[in-house]
Write a protein that holds these residues in place. Structure first.
Motif, PDB file in Angstrom:
ATOM      1  N   MET A  55       0.813  -1.219   0.000  1.00 33.76           N
ATOM      2  CA  MET A  55       0.000   0.000   0.000  1.00 33.76           C
ATOM      3  C   MET A  55       0.847   1.269   0.000  1.00 33.76           C
ATOM      4  O   MET A  55       0.302   2.368  -0.012  1.00 33.76           O
ATOM      5  CB  MET A  55      -0.890   0.033   1.255  1.00 33.76           C
ATOM      6  N   SER A  82      -1.008   7.545  -5.180  1.00 33.63           N
ATOM      7  CA  SER A  82      -2.082   8.430  -4.738  1.00 33.63           C
ATOM      8  C   SER A  82      -3.373   8.206  -5.531  1.00 33.63           C
ATOM      9  O   SER A  82      -4.455   8.471  -5.031  1.00 33.63           O
ATOM     10  CB  SER A  82      -1.632   9.895  -4.839  1.00 33.63           C
ATOM     11  N   ARG A  85      -4.470   3.981  -4.252  1.00 33.63           N
ATOM     12  CA  ARG A  85      -4.969   3.686  -2.897  1.00 33.63           C
ATOM     13  C   ARG A  85      -6.415   4.140  -2.759  1.00 33.63           C
ATOM     14  O   ARG A  85      -6.762   5.257  -3.138  1.00 33.63           O
ATOM     15  CB  ARG A  85      -4.143   4.433  -1.857  1.00 33.63           C
ATOM     16  N   GLY A  86      -7.230   3.272  -2.192  1.00 34.76           N
ATOM     17  CA  GLY A  86      -8.623   3.614  -1.978  1.00 34.76           C
ATOM     18  C   GLY A  86      -9.453   3.470  -3.236  1.00 34.76           C
ATOM     19  O   GLY A  86     -10.669   3.409  -3.172  1.00 34.76           O
ATOM     20  N   MET A  91      -7.796  -0.982   2.163  1.00 34.95           N
ATOM     21  CA  MET A  91      -7.315  -1.752   3.311  1.00 34.95           C
ATOM     22  C   MET A  91      -8.173  -1.455   4.534  1.00 34.95           C
ATOM     23  O   MET A  91      -8.606  -0.324   4.745  1.00 34.95           O
ATOM     24  CB  MET A  91      -5.853  -1.370   3.577  1.00 34.95           C
ATOM     25  N   HIS A 117     -13.000   9.470  -4.700  1.00 35.07           N
ATOM     26  CA  HIS A 117     -12.888   8.395  -5.698  1.00 35.07           C
ATOM     27  C   HIS A 117     -14.216   7.992  -6.313  1.00 35.07           C
ATOM     28  O   HIS A 117     -14.244   7.430  -7.389  1.00 35.07           O
ATOM     29  CB  HIS A 117     -12.342   7.114  -5.056  1.00 35.07           C
TER      30      HIS A 117
END
Ligand code: ADP
Ligand code: MG
Lengths: 320, 336
Positions: A55, A82, A85-86, A91, A117
């Motif tokens: 991650m 950047s 992630r997500g 996670m 996102h």
């Protein structure tokens, strides 16, 4: 099998005052599409460090010293995470209450991720956050959206964490000890929820746990970690019935089953080796191993039969 | 709201204690008011007469009772040196002190908080070292010393700043009174000229106070940010891919502000004390210099009034901090 994530030769070192800690050494495993892959090992074996490395969340002292982590075509270890992630990997953590912002209403924390996102707009973020809370089975979500983590139970907080994690429908969810510290009933509910979300969105899951029984119950594949090595990986049934690595066999003997009695349990003898400096033995289990041979002091080789891999010079059964 | 009222009620014993202590203190301080006012050539008789007329010959409990009765009517007594009611003078001078202290505090916050945040976000960088220098230098300099140095350098040597002689130079006239803060009142009156003059006067004393307040605020901001940045929910925020500014400002800083606000309260009360010296150095017509002059003249009433004002300010300040904490922290809101 098409792999969602393929980790190859991942090595991580921590630079500390006491010396360099070689926390991970050439860790490798794959996670297939939609499958749950469990990463199992006793505390300190390097499961969390593996997840953080993937991650890009290692603390400042930690350095990735080699390897690749391919998410589809993207090497996570060599990209700016950047935008990933997500969005493509998410996670969730142990101790969900501490993992949530204590002074921000949970609905807003979900909205933050949806705005980032999930294509939400400031106009509909709140409604979509409430929708996300409903989707993870939180009763009365419109009211709970205004609650703060300290007003919710641990199980509720973990549901909120799951809602945050799946907000952008990632390809992969890494769940690091997601049920440790929750009571037994809540554990089952949370695991059911994670698996239901995975099925709904076609997401693959890495389930990190020290509990082999949990892994056996929930995962299609298991990779066993010991002192920063993946010592064995196989599909769950094979690993449990025909373990090849002495450490796996010990872990199985140390795991309570519904049928077995508690008296028959044996803990794994010895402790994890010191991972500082340059004098770490090639096989990090050798000092604890009753099957040790002179060959164990030679280079550690990982051999596979089909998708059953083992890193041992003297496995329980010969590997072709 | 109830909690706020409770806090007020809880402050009453403190205030009573302050009243009692200041009363006793001013009575045991060296210097005899009657002698001072009778003048150096006065006879013992006229001194005794003055003492009687001031009520100073009565037993202490009786004097205290009279003092309390006057207080309850909002009467703080008369200043013997100026012949004015203490209350009027304090009210006239309070805005000057408040404007100076607040300017100093805001200046310090404006520099120290970003400095502390950047030092924590970029640990070990140049700005982190700068932060360390500021925090160590700031504590080791006494406030009257920095004040004098600033005057020496910026007024005497460089001539960039006006003479340290109060809130406005002789050519400017004060703005029509609204808030009593010249910086605000001049702007409200649209009088840019006088605003400039007032700003030029307040820069050095405010900077003196700010230098004094900078160190503790920067230090606590940095430490608190570091602690928060290492916490699990920040890891979650990063793991969910929130943008850098969201993580640092919305998630980390807002949490890190809780201890900062508490320290701000302490710093503000230090500033109230440091103010007395700074007002003296810059001939600032505030309540601090008023109290110092009265103290030198053994003039009780202004000193008592000053201490009481400070105590009330202190209580109000703590209340304000409580309210800010409640605004930031839902746990404080729902807990009490
Ligand atoms: N900040 C650190 N400094 C030094 N060593 C660390 C640090 N974090 C982790 N390690 C090393 O990595 C090992 C594995 O840790 P971790 O991945 O947290 O284990 P677990 O399998 O319980 O999740 C630890 O035993 C320790 O040796
Ligand atoms: Mg862990």
């Amino acid at each position: 099998m098409s792999a969602v994530l393929r980790v190859e030769d991942l090595s991580v070192a921590f630079h500390t005052r006491g010396g360099t800690v070689h926390a991970l050494d050439r860790v490798g495993f794959t996670v297939g599409a939609g499958e749950t892959m469990a990463l199992v090992g006793e505390s300190g074996s390097g499961k969390s460090v593996t997840a953080y490395a993937i991650m890009g969340l290692l603390e400042a002292a930690g350095r990735i010293t080699g390897g690749r982590a391919l998410l589809g075509e993207t090497d996570l270890l060599a990209t700016d995470l950047s935008r990933i992630r997500g969005r493509r990997v998410a996670m969730i953590f142990q101790n969900p209450r501490a993992a949530l912002n204590p002074i921000r209403a949970v609905g807003r924390q979900i909205a933050d991720v949806l705005l980032r996102h999930g294509g939400a707009t400031s106009g509909n973020a709140r409604a979509r956050a409430i929708e996300a809370l409903r989707a993870v089975g939180i009763p009365d979500p419109a009211r709970r959206a205004n609650a703060y983590p300290f007003e919710l139970s641990g199980g509720m907080c973990q549901r909120v964490m799951i809602a945050i994690a799946v907000a952008a429908r990632p390809e992969l969810l890494i769940a690091d000890e997601p049920t440790t510290g929750l009571d037994v009933t809540t554990q089952a509910v949370v695991m059911d929820l994670i698996q239901a979300m995975a099925v709904q969105t076609g997401m693959a899951t890495i389930l990190i746990t020290h509990d082999l029984a949990l892994a056996a119950e929930r995962a299609q594949r298991i990779a066993v970690m010991h002192a920063g090595h993946v010592v064995e990986a196989a599909d769950t049934a094979t690993l449990l019935t025909r373990p090849l690595h002495p450490y796996t066999a010990r872990l199985i003997a140390a795991t309570p089953t519904a049928a077995g009695s508690l008296d028959a349990l044996q803990s794994v003898p010895g402790g994890l080796p010191d991972l500082r400096g340059s004098t770490i033995p090639p096989c990090r289990y050798a000092a604890r191993c009753e099957r040790r041979l002179p060959a164990c002091d030679g280079p550690l080789v990982t051999r596979s039969a089909g998708d059953h891999a083992v890193a041992c010079a003297n496995p329980l059964e010969a590997v072709a | 709201m109830r909690a706020v009222l409770l806090r007020f009620a809880g402050a009453i014993p403190t205030l009573f204690g302050v009243v009692l202590v200041t009363f006793l203190l001013t009575r045991v301080l060296p210097g005899d008011t009657a002698t001072y006012f009778a003048g150096p050539t006065a006879s013992a008789e006229s001194i005794a007469q003055i003492r009687t007329s001031l009520g100073l010959d009565r037993p202490l409990p009786e004097q205290f009772w009279r003092y309390l009765k006057d207080l309850s009517h909002g009467d703080l007594g008369m200043s013997l040196t100026t012949g004015q009611p203490v209350k009027t003078e304090l009210i006239n001078r309070l805005p000057a002190s408040a404007e100076l202290t607040l300017s100093g505090l805001l200046l310090a916050i404006g520099i120290a908080v970003p400095l502390g945040v950047l030092a924590a976000v970029r640990q070990g960088s140049l700005i982190d070292h700068a932060c360390r220098v500021v925090t160590t230098a700031g504590v080791s300099l006494p406030v009257f010393f920095t004040g004098l140095v600033l005057v020496y350098v910026f007024y005497f040597l460089l001539g960039w700043m006006p003479a340290p002689l109060g809130r406005l130079d002789a050519f400017a006239s004060p703005p029509p009174q609204r808030s009593g803060f010249y910086l605000l009142d001049t702007l409200l009156a649209g009088d840019i000229e006088t605003f400039r003059a007032a700003a030029a006067q307040i820069v050095l004393p405010a900077a003196t106070l700010a230098l004094f307040a900078l160190a503790p605020i920067a230090r606590i901001t940095r430490a608190s940010m570091l602690a928060v940045l290492g916490s699990e929910f920040i890891r979650t925020a990063r793991a969910s891919g929130l943008s850098g500014p969201t993580v640092v400002i919305t998630y980390a800083l807002r949490n890190a502000l809780l201890p900062v606000v508490t320290v701000l309260g302490m710093v503000f009360s230090f500033l109230l004390g440091a103010n007395v010296l700074v007002e003296k150095v810059f001939a600032w017509p505030g309540i601090g210099s008023y109290a110092v002059e009265a103290l030198i003249a053994s003039d009780y009433a202004p000193v008592q009034g000053f201490v009481l004002t400070m105590a009330i300010l202190y209580v109000l300040l703590n209340l304000a901090i409580d309210l800010v904490n409640r605004a930031i922290d839902p746990r404080a809101r729902r807990g009490a």
